[in-house]
Design a protein around this motif. Structure first.
Motif, mmCIF file in Angstrom:
data_model
loop_
_atom_site.group_PDB
_atom_site.id
_atom_site.type_symbol
_atom_site.label_atom_id
_atom_site.label_comp_id
_atom_site.label_asym_id
_atom_site.label_seq_id
_atom_site.Cartn_x
_atom_site.Cartn_y
_atom_site.Cartn_z
ATOM 1 N N SER A 77 -25.087 2.710 -19.156
ATOM 2 C CA SER A 77 -23.736 2.757 -19.714
ATOM 3 C C SER A 77 -23.785 2.802 -21.230
ATOM 4 O O SER A 77 -24.733 2.308 -21.853
ATOM 5 C CB SER A 77 -22.914 1.541 -19.264
ATOM 6 O OG SER A 77 -23.479 0.343 -19.772
ATOM 7 N N PRO A 78 -22.764 3.395 -21.847
ATOM 8 C CA PRO A 78 -22.675 3.355 -23.302
ATOM 9 C C PRO A 78 -22.306 1.950 -23.758
ATOM 10 O O PRO A 78 -21.744 1.164 -22.983
ATOM 11 C CB PRO A 78 -21.556 4.348 -23.616
ATOM 12 C CG PRO A 78 -20.696 4.356 -22.393
ATOM 13 C CD PRO A 78 -21.637 4.152 -21.241
ATOM 14 N N ASP A 79 -22.601 1.643 -25.001
ATOM 15 C CA ASP A 79 -22.224 0.347 -25.564
ATOM 16 C C ASP A 79 -20.770 0.442 -26.004
ATOM 17 O O ASP A 79 -20.467 0.768 -27.152
ATOM 18 C CB ASP A 79 -23.134 0.005 -26.746
ATOM 19 C CG ASP A 79 -22.942 -1.432 -27.229
ATOM 20 O OD1 ASP A 79 -21.878 -2.018 -26.925
ATOM 21 O OD2 ASP A 79 -23.828 -1.954 -27.930
ATOM 22 N N ASN A 80 -19.865 0.161 -25.077
ATOM 23 C CA ASN A 80 -18.440 0.307 -25.361
ATOM 24 C C ASN A 80 -17.906 -0.754 -26.305
ATOM 25 O O ASN A 80 -16.925 -0.519 -27.022
ATOM 26 C CB ASN A 80 -17.651 0.296 -24.050
ATOM 27 C CG ASN A 80 -17.702 1.632 -23.337
ATOM 28 O OD1 ASN A 80 -17.422 2.662 -23.929
ATOM 29 N ND2 ASN A 80 -18.075 1.609 -22.063
ATOM 30 N N ILE A 81 -18.536 -1.922 -26.316
ATOM 31 C CA ILE A 81 -18.115 -2.949 -27.273
ATOM 32 C C ILE A 81 -18.389 -2.470 -28.692
ATOM 33 O O ILE A 81 -17.525 -2.550 -29.581
ATOM 34 C CB ILE A 81 -18.836 -4.280 -26.995
ATOM 35 C CG1 ILE A 81 -18.403 -4.856 -25.637
ATOM 36 C CG2 ILE A 81 -18.547 -5.289 -28.107
ATOM 37 C CD1 ILE A 81 -19.127 -6.114 -25.238
ATOM 38 N N ALA A 82 -19.587 -1.940 -28.911
ATOM 39 C CA ALA A 82 -19.931 -1.405 -30.234
ATOM 40 C C ALA A 82 -19.032 -0.236 -30.600
ATOM 41 O O ALA A 82 -18.667 -0.052 -31.769
ATOM 42 C CB ALA A 82 -21.394 -0.985 -30.254
ATOM 43 N N ALA A 83 -18.655 0.583 -29.601
ATOM 44 C CA ALA A 83 -17.773 1.722 -29.865
ATOM 45 C C ALA A 83 -16.410 1.255 -30.351
ATOM 46 O O ALA A 83 -15.851 1.803 -31.309
ATOM 47 C CB ALA A 83 -17.638 2.576 -28.607
ATOM 48 N N GLY A 84 -15.848 0.259 -29.679
ATOM 49 C CA GLY A 84 -14.547 -0.269 -30.104
ATOM 50 C C GLY A 84 -14.589 -0.829 -31.505
ATOM 51 O O GLY A 84 -13.660 -0.626 -32.306
ATOM 52 N N ARG A 85 -15.676 -1.506 -31.818
ATOM 53 C CA ARG A 85 -15.843 -2.082 -33.159
ATOM 54 C C ARG A 85 -16.029 -0.988 -34.206
ATOM 55 O O ARG A 85 -15.434 -1.021 -35.287
ATOM 56 C CB ARG A 85 -17.045 -3.031 -33.142
ATOM 57 C CG ARG A 85 -17.278 -3.788 -34.427
ATOM 58 C CD ARG A 85 -18.307 -4.882 -34.226
ATOM 59 N NE ARG A 85 -19.555 -4.375 -33.666
ATOM 60 C CZ ARG A 85 -20.046 -4.716 -32.484
ATOM 61 N NH1 ARG A 85 -19.401 -5.552 -31.703
ATOM 62 N NH2 ARG A 85 -21.192 -4.214 -32.058
ATOM 63 N N SER A 86 -16.838 0.006 -33.871
ATOM 64 C CA SER A 86 -17.126 1.091 -34.808
ATOM 65 C C SER A 86 -15.871 1.879 -35.155
ATOM 66 O O SER A 86 -15.675 2.303 -36.300
ATOM 67 C CB SER A 86 -18.184 2.016 -34.204
ATOM 68 O OG SER A 86 -18.440 3.117 -35.035
ATOM 69 N N LEU A 87 -14.993 2.072 -34.168
ATOM 70 C CA LEU A 87 -13.772 2.830 -34.404
ATOM 71 C C LEU A 87 -12.879 2.117 -35.422
ATOM 72 O O LEU A 87 -12.285 2.761 -36.299
ATOM 73 C CB LEU A 87 -13.031 3.024 -33.081
ATOM 74 C CG LEU A 87 -12.036 4.174 -32.987
ATOM 75 C CD1 LEU A 87 -12.675 5.495 -33.396
ATOM 76 C CD2 LEU A 87 -11.481 4.271 -31.569
ATOM 77 N N VAL A 88 -12.806 0.803 -35.332
ATOM 78 C CA VAL A 88 -12.034 0.032 -36.319
ATOM 79 C C VAL A 88 -12.639 0.211 -37.710
ATOM 80 O O VAL A 88 -11.918 0.442 -38.696
ATOM 81 C CB VAL A 88 -12.015 -1.461 -35.947
ATOM 82 C CG1 VAL A 88 -11.303 -2.277 -37.038
ATOM 83 C CG2 VAL A 88 -11.325 -1.678 -34.611
ATOM 84 N N THR A 89 -13.959 0.132 -37.796
ATOM 85 C CA THR A 89 -14.647 0.245 -39.084
ATOM 86 C C THR A 89 -14.407 1.612 -39.723
ATOM 87 O O THR A 89 -14.110 1.709 -40.925
ATOM 88 C CB THR A 89 -16.160 0.020 -38.892
ATOM 89 O OG1 THR A 89 -16.377 -1.276 -38.327
ATOM 90 C CG2 THR A 89 -16.894 0.125 -40.217
ATOM 91 N N LEU A 90 -14.539 2.667 -38.939
ATOM 92 C CA LEU A 90 -14.372 4.022 -39.478
ATOM 93 C C LEU A 90 -12.940 4.261 -39.940
ATOM 94 O O LEU A 90 -12.711 4.879 -40.995
ATOM 95 C CB LEU A 90 -14.768 5.046 -38.413
ATOM 96 C CG LEU A 90 -16.264 5.087 -38.066
ATOM 97 C CD1 LEU A 90 -16.492 5.862 -36.775
ATOM 98 C CD2 LEU A 90 -17.053 5.720 -39.206
ATOM 99 N N LEU A 91 -11.973 3.792 -39.182
ATOM 100 C CA LEU A 91 -10.573 3.930 -39.579
ATOM 101 C C LEU A 91 -10.295 3.145 -40.860
ATOM 102 O O LEU A 91 -9.606 3.640 -41.768
ATOM 103 C CB LEU A 91 -9.653 3.451 -38.460
ATOM 104 C CG LEU A 91 -9.575 4.342 -37.208
ATOM 105 C CD1 LEU A 91 -8.901 3.598 -36.052
ATOM 106 C CD2 LEU A 91 -8.819 5.633 -37.501
#
Length: 384
Positions: free
Chosen positions: A141-155
Protein backbone atom coordinates in the motif's frame (compact mmCIF):
# COMPACT_ATOMS: atom_id res chain seq x y z
CA UNK A 1 29.96 -7.18 -41.13
CA UNK A 2 29.46 -9.70 -38.30
CA UNK A 3 29.51 -13.39 -39.15
CA UNK A 4 26.40 -15.52 -38.58
CA UNK A 5 27.93 -17.35 -35.54
CA UNK A 6 28.84 -14.01 -33.97
CA UNK A 7 25.33 -12.62 -34.47
CA UNK A 8 23.84 -15.82 -33.04
CA UNK A 9 26.06 -15.58 -29.95
CA UNK A 10 25.11 -11.94 -29.36
CA UNK A 11 21.40 -12.76 -29.68
CA UNK A 12 21.77 -15.66 -27.24
CA UNK A 13 23.58 -13.50 -24.68
CA UNK A 14 20.94 -10.78 -24.96
CA UNK A 15 18.24 -13.39 -24.36
CA UNK A 16 20.00 -14.56 -21.22
CA UNK A 17 20.23 -10.99 -19.91
CA UNK A 18 16.40 -10.84 -19.43
CA UNK A 19 14.95 -12.94 -16.58
CA UNK A 20 12.84 -15.69 -18.03
CA UNK A 21 9.17 -15.29 -17.10
CA UNK A 22 8.03 -18.55 -18.68
CA UNK A 23 10.06 -20.93 -16.55
CA UNK A 24 7.21 -23.19 -15.47
CA UNK A 25 3.41 -22.98 -15.74
CA UNK A 26 1.78 -19.61 -16.28
CA UNK A 27 0.29 -18.24 -13.06
CA UNK A 28 -3.39 -17.34 -13.15
CA UNK A 29 -4.52 -14.24 -11.24
CA UNK A 30 -7.96 -12.74 -10.71
CA UNK A 31 -8.00 -9.08 -9.75
CA UNK A 32 -11.14 -7.76 -8.07
CA UNK A 33 -11.41 -4.05 -8.81
CA UNK A 34 -13.52 -2.23 -6.19
CA UNK A 35 -15.22 -0.10 -8.85
CA UNK A 36 -14.98 0.90 -12.50
CA UNK A 37 -13.84 4.50 -12.00
CA UNK A 38 -11.17 6.11 -14.14
CA UNK A 39 -8.53 5.44 -11.48
CA UNK A 40 -9.23 1.72 -11.25
CA UNK A 41 -9.32 1.41 -15.02
CA UNK A 42 -5.81 2.88 -14.99
CA UNK A 43 -4.79 0.35 -12.35
CA UNK A 44 -6.19 -2.53 -14.39
CA UNK A 45 -4.71 -1.26 -17.66
CA UNK A 46 -1.25 -1.06 -16.16
CA UNK A 47 -1.65 -4.54 -14.67
CA UNK A 48 -2.59 -5.90 -18.08
CA UNK A 49 0.59 -4.45 -19.62
CA UNK A 50 2.70 -6.02 -16.87
CA UNK A 51 0.86 -9.36 -17.11
CA UNK A 52 1.45 -9.59 -20.85
CA UNK A 53 5.22 -9.25 -20.48
CA UNK A 54 5.41 -11.59 -17.50
CA UNK A 55 3.14 -14.19 -19.15
CA UNK A 56 0.59 -14.05 -16.35
CA UNK A 57 -3.01 -15.03 -17.11
CA UNK A 58 -4.85 -12.04 -15.65
CA UNK A 59 -8.62 -11.69 -15.28
CA UNK A 60 -10.05 -8.34 -14.14
CA UNK A 61 -13.50 -8.08 -12.58
CA UNK A 62 -15.06 -4.70 -11.74
CA UNK A 63 -17.45 -4.25 -8.85
CA UNK A 64 -19.91 -1.91 -10.54
CA UNK A 65 -22.05 -1.76 -7.39
CA UNK A 66 -19.05 -0.38 -5.46
CA UNK A 67 -20.14 -1.82 -2.13
CA UNK A 68 -18.34 -4.02 0.35
CA UNK A 69 -21.03 -6.73 0.19
CA UNK A 70 -20.98 -6.86 -3.61
CA UNK A 71 -17.18 -7.02 -3.38
CA UNK A 72 -17.43 -9.99 -1.03
CA UNK A 73 -19.94 -11.64 -3.37
CA UNK A 74 -17.50 -11.28 -6.28
CA UNK A 75 -14.83 -13.05 -4.24
CA UNK A 76 -17.23 -15.86 -3.33
CA UNK A 77 -18.14 -16.36 -6.99
CA UNK A 78 -14.50 -16.67 -8.01
CA UNK A 79 -13.63 -18.98 -5.13
CA UNK A 80 -16.58 -21.27 -5.86
CA UNK A 81 -15.38 -22.02 -9.39
CA UNK A 82 -14.35 -25.54 -10.25
CA UNK A 83 -11.28 -24.16 -12.01
CA UNK A 84 -9.94 -21.73 -9.43
CA UNK A 85 -7.17 -19.20 -10.09
CA UNK A 86 -3.76 -19.56 -8.47
CA UNK A 87 -4.01 -16.11 -6.89
CA UNK A 88 -6.67 -13.61 -5.87
CA UNK A 89 -5.62 -9.96 -5.80
CA UNK A 90 -7.89 -7.40 -4.14
CA UNK A 91 -8.14 -4.18 -2.15
CA UNK A 92 -8.80 -4.26 1.58
CA UNK A 93 -12.27 -3.01 2.50
CA UNK A 94 -13.68 -2.43 5.94
CA UNK A 95 -15.76 -5.30 7.40
CA UNK A 96 -15.14 -7.82 4.57
CA UNK A 97 -11.35 -8.15 4.31
CA UNK A 98 -11.09 -10.91 6.92
CA UNK A 99 -13.95 -12.88 5.35
CA UNK A 100 -12.41 -12.67 1.89
CA UNK A 101 -8.99 -13.76 3.15
CA UNK A 102 -10.42 -16.69 5.16
CA UNK A 103 -12.59 -17.85 2.25
CA UNK A 104 -9.63 -17.82 -0.12
CA UNK A 105 -7.40 -19.63 2.36
CA UNK A 106 -10.04 -22.31 2.82
CA UNK A 107 -10.40 -22.69 -0.94
CA UNK A 108 -6.65 -23.12 -1.40
CA UNK A 109 -6.27 -19.88 -3.38
CA UNK A 110 -3.34 -17.68 -2.42
CA UNK A 111 -4.07 -14.00 -1.91
CA UNK A 112 -2.30 -10.65 -2.09
CA UNK A 113 -3.89 -7.42 -0.86
CA UNK A 114 -2.99 -3.92 -1.95
CA UNK A 115 -3.77 -0.21 -2.27
CA UNK A 116 -5.26 0.45 1.19
CA UNK A 117 -4.11 -0.55 4.64
CA UNK A 118 -5.43 -3.69 6.33
CA UNK A 119 -8.44 -2.65 8.47
CA UNK A 120 -7.81 -2.62 12.21
CA UNK A 121 -10.47 -5.27 12.92
CA UNK A 122 -8.96 -7.71 10.42
CA UNK A 123 -5.46 -7.06 11.71
CA UNK A 124 -6.58 -7.75 15.28
CA UNK A 125 -8.15 -11.05 14.25
CA UNK A 126 -5.78 -12.53 11.67
CA UNK A 127 -2.66 -10.40 12.03
CA UNK A 128 -0.73 -9.68 8.87
CA UNK A 129 0.36 -11.85 5.92
CA UNK A 130 1.49 -15.41 6.74
CA UNK A 131 1.06 -14.92 10.50
CA UNK A 132 -2.28 -16.79 10.74
CA UNK A 133 -3.27 -17.47 7.13
CA UNK A 134 -0.37 -19.00 5.23
CA UNK A 135 -2.05 -18.36 1.88
CA UNK A 136 -2.14 -14.60 2.44
CA UNK A 137 1.19 -13.92 0.80
CA UNK A 138 1.68 -10.20 1.16
CA UNK A 139 0.29 -6.70 1.37
CA UNK A 140 1.25 -3.54 -0.52
CA UNK A 141 0.00 0.00 0.00
CA UNK A 142 1.05 3.61 -0.46
CA UNK A 143 1.91 5.64 2.62
CA UNK A 144 -1.38 7.52 2.74
CA UNK A 145 -0.61 9.18 6.06
CA UNK A 146 2.52 10.74 4.57
CA UNK A 147 0.50 11.71 1.48
CA UNK A 148 -2.07 13.59 3.55
CA UNK A 149 0.68 15.38 5.42
CA UNK A 150 2.64 16.19 2.27
CA UNK A 151 -0.40 17.74 0.60
CA UNK A 152 -0.81 20.18 3.49
CA UNK A 153 2.88 21.09 3.30
CA UNK A 154 2.86 21.71 -0.45
CA UNK A 155 -0.28 23.86 -0.27
CA UNK A 156 1.13 25.86 2.62
CA UNK A 157 4.50 26.53 0.97
CA UNK A 158 2.86 27.73 -2.24
CA UNK A 159 0.52 29.99 -0.28
CA UNK A 160 3.53 31.60 1.36
CA UNK A 161 5.35 32.00 -1.96
CA UNK A 162 2.31 33.70 -3.53
CA UNK A 163 1.83 35.99 -0.55
CA UNK A 164 -1.51 34.45 0.36
CA UNK A 165 -0.42 33.71 3.91
CA UNK A 166 -0.48 37.22 5.30
CA UNK A 167 -1.98 36.30 8.66
CA UNK A 168 -0.67 33.98 11.37
CA UNK A 169 -2.46 31.01 9.78
CA UNK A 170 -3.51 29.77 6.33
CA UNK A 171 -7.27 29.06 6.24
CA UNK A 172 -7.88 25.64 4.67
CA UNK A 173 -10.88 23.40 4.01
CA UNK A 174 -10.69 19.71 3.21
CA UNK A 175 -12.62 17.21 1.10
CA UNK A 176 -12.36 13.53 2.00
CA UNK A 177 -13.63 10.22 0.64
CA UNK A 178 -15.88 7.69 2.35
CA UNK A 179 -16.10 6.74 6.01
CA UNK A 180 -15.45 3.04 5.30
CA UNK A 181 -12.19 3.63 3.40
CA UNK A 182 -8.83 3.10 5.10
CA UNK A 183 -7.26 5.40 2.49
CA UNK A 184 -9.66 8.10 3.68
CA UNK A 185 -8.76 7.51 7.30
CA UNK A 186 -5.01 7.53 6.68
CA UNK A 187 -5.00 10.59 4.44
CA UNK A 188 -7.17 12.37 6.99
CA UNK A 189 -4.71 11.36 9.70
CA UNK A 190 -1.84 12.95 7.81
CA UNK A 191 -3.94 16.04 7.18
CA UNK A 192 -4.87 16.50 10.84
CA UNK A 193 -1.32 15.94 12.07
CA UNK A 194 0.14 18.44 9.61
CA UNK A 195 -2.54 21.04 10.28
CA UNK A 196 -1.55 21.02 13.95
CA UNK A 197 2.17 21.27 13.24
CA UNK A 198 2.09 23.81 10.42
CA UNK A 199 0.54 27.21 9.73
CA UNK A 200 -2.44 25.79 7.86
CA UNK A 201 -5.64 26.10 9.89
CA UNK A 202 -8.24 23.47 9.08
CA UNK A 203 -11.60 25.25 9.10
CA UNK A 204 -13.68 22.19 8.23
CA UNK A 205 -13.31 18.65 6.91
CA UNK A 206 -16.25 17.24 4.91
CA UNK A 207 -16.85 13.89 3.22
CA UNK A 208 -17.68 13.98 -0.49
CA UNK A 209 -17.56 10.20 -1.13
CA UNK A 210 -14.91 10.49 -3.88
CA UNK A 211 -17.53 12.29 -6.02
CA UNK A 212 -16.57 15.33 -8.09
CA UNK A 213 -20.19 16.46 -8.23
CA UNK A 214 -20.67 16.21 -4.47
CA UNK A 215 -17.30 17.92 -3.91
CA UNK A 216 -18.40 20.83 -6.09
CA UNK A 217 -21.65 21.21 -4.17
CA UNK A 218 -19.96 21.03 -0.78
CA UNK A 219 -17.17 23.39 -1.80
CA UNK A 220 -19.72 26.00 -2.88
CA UNK A 221 -21.13 25.89 0.67
CA UNK A 222 -17.68 25.93 2.29
CA UNK A 223 -16.49 28.96 0.33
CA UNK A 224 -19.59 30.90 1.41
CA UNK A 225 -19.06 29.81 5.01
CA UNK A 226 -15.31 30.55 4.95
CA UNK A 227 -14.75 33.28 2.33
CA UNK A 228 -11.13 33.75 3.41
CA UNK A 229 -10.20 30.18 2.46
CA UNK A 230 -6.72 30.05 0.89
CA UNK A 231 -6.31 26.33 0.20
CA UNK A 232 -8.45 23.27 -0.46
CA UNK A 233 -7.03 19.88 0.50
CA UNK A 234 -8.65 17.01 -1.41
CA UNK A 235 -8.19 13.26 -0.87
CA UNK A 236 -8.67 12.64 -4.60
CA UNK A 237 -8.23 14.41 -7.93
CA UNK A 238 -11.86 13.91 -8.88
CA UNK A 239 -13.01 15.85 -5.82
CA UNK A 240 -10.28 18.44 -6.37
CA UNK A 241 -11.56 19.12 -9.89
CA UNK A 242 -15.07 19.52 -8.49
CA UNK A 243 -13.70 22.03 -5.97
CA UNK A 244 -11.99 23.98 -8.75
CA UNK A 245 -15.29 24.25 -10.61
CA UNK A 246 -16.99 25.51 -7.45
CA UNK A 247 -14.22 28.05 -6.91
CA UNK A 248 -14.65 29.43 -10.43
CA UNK A 249 -18.41 29.68 -9.88
CA UNK A 250 -17.70 31.65 -6.70
CA UNK A 251 -15.54 34.15 -8.57
CA UNK A 252 -12.25 32.81 -7.28
CA UNK A 253 -9.21 32.14 -9.47
CA UNK A 254 -7.78 28.66 -8.74
CA UNK A 255 -3.99 28.74 -8.83
CA UNK A 256 -3.93 32.48 -8.09
CA UNK A 257 -6.01 33.40 -5.03
CA UNK A 258 -7.02 29.85 -4.08
CA UNK A 259 -4.84 26.74 -4.08
CA UNK A 260 -6.16 23.22 -4.60
CA UNK A 261 -4.30 19.92 -4.27
CA UNK A 262 -5.41 16.33 -4.84
CA UNK A 263 -4.34 12.71 -5.10
CA UNK A 264 -4.36 10.18 -7.97
CA UNK A 265 -2.46 11.54 -11.03
CA UNK A 266 -5.68 11.39 -13.04
CA UNK A 267 -5.24 12.60 -16.65
CA UNK A 268 -7.78 15.41 -16.21
CA UNK A 269 -5.92 16.53 -13.09
CA UNK A 270 -2.59 16.57 -14.92
CA UNK A 271 -4.13 18.79 -17.58
CA UNK A 272 -5.46 21.08 -14.84
CA UNK A 273 -1.93 21.29 -13.42
CA UNK A 274 -0.63 22.19 -16.85
CA UNK A 275 -3.25 24.96 -17.06
CA UNK A 276 -2.18 26.26 -13.64
CA UNK A 277 -5.46 25.66 -11.80
CA UNK A 278 -4.56 22.55 -9.78
CA UNK A 279 -1.40 23.05 -7.76
CA UNK A 280 -0.40 19.43 -7.20
CA UNK A 281 -1.53 15.82 -7.48
CA UNK A 282 0.15 13.05 -5.51
CA UNK A 283 0.30 9.74 -7.30
CA UNK A 284 1.91 6.70 -8.91
CA UNK A 285 -0.21 4.27 -6.89
CA UNK A 286 -1.95 3.30 -10.15
CA UNK A 287 1.15 1.10 -10.53
CA UNK A 288 0.49 -0.74 -7.26
CA UNK A 289 -1.37 -3.59 -8.95
CA UNK A 290 1.45 -4.00 -11.47
CA UNK A 291 4.01 -4.20 -8.68
CA UNK A 292 1.86 -6.78 -6.87
CA UNK A 293 1.74 -8.86 -10.07
CA UNK A 294 5.52 -8.63 -10.36
CA UNK A 295 5.92 -9.92 -6.80
CA UNK A 296 3.43 -12.76 -7.40
CA UNK A 297 5.14 -13.70 -10.67
CA UNK A 298 8.49 -13.99 -8.93
CA UNK A 299 6.96 -15.94 -6.03
CA UNK A 300 5.28 -18.32 -8.48
CA UNK A 301 8.61 -19.01 -10.16
CA UNK A 302 10.48 -19.70 -6.92
CA UNK A 303 11.72 -16.25 -5.98
CA UNK A 304 9.89 -15.31 -2.78
CA UNK A 305 9.96 -11.67 -1.71
CA UNK A 306 10.62 -12.13 2.00
CA UNK A 307 14.10 -10.61 1.66
CA UNK A 308 12.48 -7.39 0.37
CA UNK A 309 10.22 -7.17 3.42
CA UNK A 310 10.61 -9.70 6.26
CA UNK A 311 6.99 -9.20 7.37
CA UNK A 312 5.72 -9.40 3.75
CA UNK A 313 4.25 -5.90 4.04
CA UNK A 314 5.32 -3.26 1.53
CA UNK A 315 4.79 0.47 1.68
CA UNK A 316 5.81 3.11 -0.83
CA UNK A 317 5.66 6.89 -1.16
CA UNK A 318 3.39 8.85 -3.43
CA UNK A 319 5.14 11.42 -5.61
CA UNK A 320 3.94 14.95 -6.49
CA UNK A 321 3.02 16.03 -10.00
CA UNK A 322 3.43 19.79 -10.44
CA UNK A 323 3.93 22.19 -13.33
CA UNK A 324 7.67 21.53 -12.99
CA UNK A 325 7.40 17.82 -13.83
CA UNK A 326 3.96 17.30 -15.36
CA UNK A 327 5.43 16.40 -18.78
CA UNK A 328 7.45 13.61 -17.18
CA UNK A 329 4.43 12.35 -15.24
CA UNK A 330 2.30 12.32 -18.38
CA UNK A 331 4.90 10.12 -20.10
CA UNK A 332 4.66 7.73 -17.15
CA UNK A 333 0.86 7.72 -17.48
CA UNK A 334 0.89 7.20 -21.26
CA UNK A 335 -0.31 3.65 -21.94
CA UNK A 336 1.74 3.55 -25.17
CA UNK A 337 4.86 3.72 -23.01
CA UNK A 338 3.60 0.81 -20.91
CA UNK A 339 3.86 -1.45 -23.94
CA UNK A 340 7.20 0.05 -25.01
CA UNK A 341 9.19 -1.38 -22.11
CA UNK A 342 9.64 -5.01 -21.11
CA UNK A 343 8.54 -5.48 -17.51
CA UNK A 344 10.58 -8.69 -17.29
CA UNK A 345 13.60 -6.47 -16.68
CA UNK A 346 12.25 -5.74 -13.18
CA UNK A 347 11.77 -9.40 -12.28
CA UNK A 348 14.26 -11.11 -9.97
CA UNK A 349 13.67 -14.59 -11.40
CA UNK A 350 17.00 -16.00 -12.54
CA UNK A 351 18.98 -13.45 -10.57
CA UNK A 352 22.29 -15.03 -9.53
CA UNK A 353 24.25 -12.08 -8.12
CA UNK A 354 23.98 -12.79 -4.40
CA UNK A 355 25.91 -9.62 -3.56
CA UNK A 356 23.36 -7.39 -5.27
CA UNK A 357 21.56 -4.88 -3.06
CA UNK A 358 18.04 -6.07 -2.21
CA UNK A 359 15.47 -3.61 -3.58
CA UNK A 360 12.51 -2.20 -1.70
CA UNK A 361 9.13 -1.25 -3.15
CA UNK A 362 10.10 2.41 -3.61
CA UNK A 363 13.23 1.41 -5.50
CA UNK A 364 11.31 -0.89 -7.85
CA UNK A 365 8.72 1.79 -8.56
CA UNK A 366 11.48 4.38 -9.04
CA UNK A 367 13.04 2.11 -11.64
CA UNK A 368 9.73 1.54 -13.42
CA UNK A 369 8.80 5.23 -13.47
CA UNK A 370 12.30 6.07 -14.64
CA UNK A 371 11.98 3.65 -17.54
CA UNK A 372 8.53 4.95 -18.46
CA UNK A 373 9.75 8.54 -18.36
CA UNK A 374 12.60 7.67 -20.70
CA UNK A 375 15.31 7.68 -18.05
CA UNK A 376 17.84 4.95 -17.42
CA UNK A 377 16.54 2.28 -15.07
CA UNK A 378 18.76 -0.68 -15.92
CA UNK A 379 19.36 -1.56 -12.30
CA UNK A 380 17.17 -1.52 -9.23
CA UNK A 381 18.95 -0.33 -6.09
CA UNK A 382 17.70 0.46 -2.61
CA UNK A 383 16.84 4.11 -2.19
CA UNK A 384 18.96 5.78 0.50
Amino acid sequence: MRSYPARFLISFLLLLSVPMANAGPRPSVVFLSPDDSRFWQLVAGFMEAVAEDLEVDLEVQYDRESHRFSYLRMAKDVLSREDKPDYLLFMCKEHVTESMLRLADGAGVKTFTFNTDVPDAARASIGMPRSVLSGWLGHLSPDNIAAGRSLVTLLGKQAEQLGLASGPSIPMVALSGTLDSSATKDRNGGLLAAAVQQRSELMQLVYANWSGTLAREKTEVLLKRYPNTVSIWSASDGMALGAIEAARNAGRTPGKDLLVGGVDWEPEALESIRQGELLVSLGRHFMGGGLALLLLHDYHHGRDFGDMSPDYVFRYKLEPATRDNVERVQRIMDSKNWSAIDFRRFSRVGETDTGKTVPDSDAVLDAITGALAGQRADTVARRE
